[in-house]
Design a protein around this motif. Structure first.
Motif, PDB file in Angstrom:
ATOM      1  N   LEU A  48       0.802  -1.236  -0.160  1.00  0.00           N
ATOM      2  CA  LEU A  48       0.138  -0.083  -0.026  1.00  0.00           C
ATOM      3  C   LEU A  48       0.941   1.391   0.013  1.00  0.00           C
ATOM      4  N   LEU A  49       2.056   1.386   0.809  1.00  0.00           N
ATOM      5  CA  LEU A  49       2.850   2.422   0.835  1.00  0.00           C
ATOM      6  C   LEU A  49       3.250   2.940  -0.543  1.00  0.00           C
ATOM      7  N   ALA A  54      -0.261   9.708   1.192  1.00  0.00           N
ATOM      8  CA  ALA A  54      -0.836   9.890   2.266  1.00  0.00           C
ATOM      9  C   ALA A  54      -0.368   8.945   3.395  1.00  0.00           C
ATOM     10  N   PHE A  55      -0.320   7.680   2.837  1.00  0.00           N
ATOM     11  CA  PHE A  55       0.180   6.639   4.001  1.00  0.00           C
ATOM     12  C   PHE A  55       1.590   6.866   3.903  1.00  0.00           C
ATOM     13  N   LYS A  56       2.328   7.375   3.097  1.00  0.00           N
ATOM     14  CA  LYS A  56       3.924   7.521   3.164  1.00  0.00           C
ATOM     15  C   LYS A  56       4.176   8.644   4.062  1.00  0.00           C
ATOM     16  N   GLN A  57       3.266   9.712   3.975  1.00  0.00           N
ATOM     17  CA  GLN A  57       3.488  10.675   4.993  1.00  0.00           C
ATOM     18  C   GLN A  57       3.175  10.570   6.362  1.00  0.00           C
ATOM     19  N   GLU A  61       5.985  10.540   9.672  1.00  0.00           N
ATOM     20  CA  GLU A  61       5.961  11.283  10.923  1.00  0.00           C
ATOM     21  C   GLU A  61       5.439  10.506  12.213  1.00  0.00           C
ATOM     22  N   ALA A  62       5.686   8.831  12.035  1.00  0.00           N
ATOM     23  CA  ALA A  62       5.384   8.393  13.182  1.00  0.00           C
ATOM     24  C   ALA A  62       6.549   8.232  14.082  1.00  0.00           C
ATOM     25  N   LYS A 175      -6.255   3.348   6.704  1.00  0.00           N
ATOM     26  CA  LYS A 175      -7.126   4.503   7.176  1.00  0.00           C
ATOM     27  C   LYS A 175      -6.820   4.966   8.579  1.00  0.00           C
ATOM     28  N   GLN A 176      -6.333   3.861   9.558  1.00  0.00           N
ATOM     29  CA  GLN A 176      -5.973   4.270  10.857  1.00  0.00           C
ATOM     30  C   GLN A 176      -4.590   5.036  11.020  1.00  0.00           C
ATOM     31  N   GLU A 177      -3.447   4.838  10.044  1.00  0.00           N
ATOM     32  CA  GLU A 177      -2.560   5.493  10.163  1.00  0.00           C
ATOM     33  C   GLU A 177      -2.607   6.994   9.569  1.00  0.00           C
ATOM     34  N   ILE A 178      -3.457   7.031   8.247  1.00  0.00           N
ATOM     35  CA  ILE A 178      -3.628   8.506   7.729  1.00  0.00           C
ATOM     36  C   ILE A 178      -4.459   9.371   8.698  1.00  0.00           C
ATOM     37  N   TRP A 179      -5.531   8.669   9.404  1.00  0.00           N
ATOM     38  CA  TRP A 179      -6.270   9.370  10.139  1.00  0.00           C
ATOM     39  C   TRP A 179      -5.344   9.955  11.511  1.00  0.00           C
ATOM     40  N   VAL A 180      -4.715   9.169  12.216  1.00  0.00           N
ATOM     41  CA  VAL A 180      -4.052   9.884  13.291  1.00  0.00           C
ATOM     42  C   VAL A 180      -3.066  10.800  13.036  1.00  0.00           C
TER      43      VAL A 180
END
Length: 256
Positions: A48-49, A54-57, A61-62, A175-180
């Motif tokens: 997916l990455l 957006a997922f990569k972003q 920042e994690a 979804k969870q990563e992009i949302w947080v």
């Protein structure tokens, strides 16, 4: 925390489960309510990455990135930048609870995700097994909530008003990563964990793979057999795309 490798276009921390638990305990005991979030890449994430900026972003920042899938760890070793082991989110969460329980430390938790009623069931199981872990709230957002900014702000207020130390997010990737990543400034929590089906596992709503299957890297097979309609297509795509991405990494290593 500076000990990272670059793999599949992301940075991954060289951390064991014990290393990760120690860092998270320090943040949960003494950290600020600044929503440091943790992501756990597996094969599906890597696929997916490669397609989602957006997922990569969100990954960039994690605060902690630890490998969930054994193929990711195996790839790191074949490429000469070995990760020590997998740190699956579904194991990380109960291990955090166990560590706080053993050290007699209180922990406040909010469960965000899973179907209606599952979070409440998980809360009962958590507090029964780990009495020092208090589930201060559960919420199962409506389908498509992430597209409505007002709904998302309401969720952030609900979570923050409960004053949890730890937010467990089980909304599925990406979804969870992009949302947080987008809403972390509005979340008054110390740490957020993006951990997929973990709330379902804690509720006993979905069965975990036997330990031997987890150890040999076959948990994906158990999950696929448990939810064939949802997961067969995903894993077939992953099985085709991931080797191509690995080959690309091999070719990159020769270019350096």
């Amino acid at each position: 925390m500076n000990n990272k490798i670059e793999l599949f276009g992301i940075s991954i921390h060289r951390l064991t489960m014990l290393n990760t638990l120690d860092i998270l305990q320090e943040w949960l005991e003494y950290g600020d309510y600044d929503c440091k979030y943790v992501v756990t890449p597996n094969v599906d994430h890597i696929v997916l990455l490669d397609k989602s900026s957006a997922f990569k972003q969100a990954y960039s920042e994690a605060s902690i990135i630890v490998a969930d899938g054994k193929p990711v760890v195996m790839a790191s070793r074949l490429l000469g930048k070995a990760l020590p082991e997998t740190v699956p989110g579904s194991d990380l969460v109960p291990n955090i609870f166990e560590q706080f329980q053993q050290k007699k430390l209180p922990l406040k938790v909010f469960l965000l995700g899973a179907m209606p009623g599952v979070g409440e069931k998980a809360a009962v199981n958590i507090e029964s097994q780990w009495p020092l872990v208090k589930v201060v709230g559960t919420l199962s957002p409506e389908f498509g909530f992430e597209k409505n900014h007002i709904d998302c702000e309401k969720i952030c207020r609900t979570v923050s008003d409960a004053e949890p130390d730890l937010l467990i997010i089980g909304l599925g990737a990406p979804k969870q990563e992009i949302w947080v990543n987008k809403y972390s400034p509005l979340l008054k929590v110390k740490v957020a964990l993006c951990v997929g089906a973990t709330i379902d596992f804690l509720a006993g709503n979905k069965p975990r793979a036997p330990v031997w299957m987890r150890k040999v890297g076959l948990e994906w097979l158990h999950r696929m057999c448990s939810e064939p309609k949802r997961l067969v297509k995903r894993y077939l795509v992953d099985a085709i795309v991931f080797p191509r991405l690995f080959l690309r990494e091999v070719l990159k290593s020769f270019e350096r």
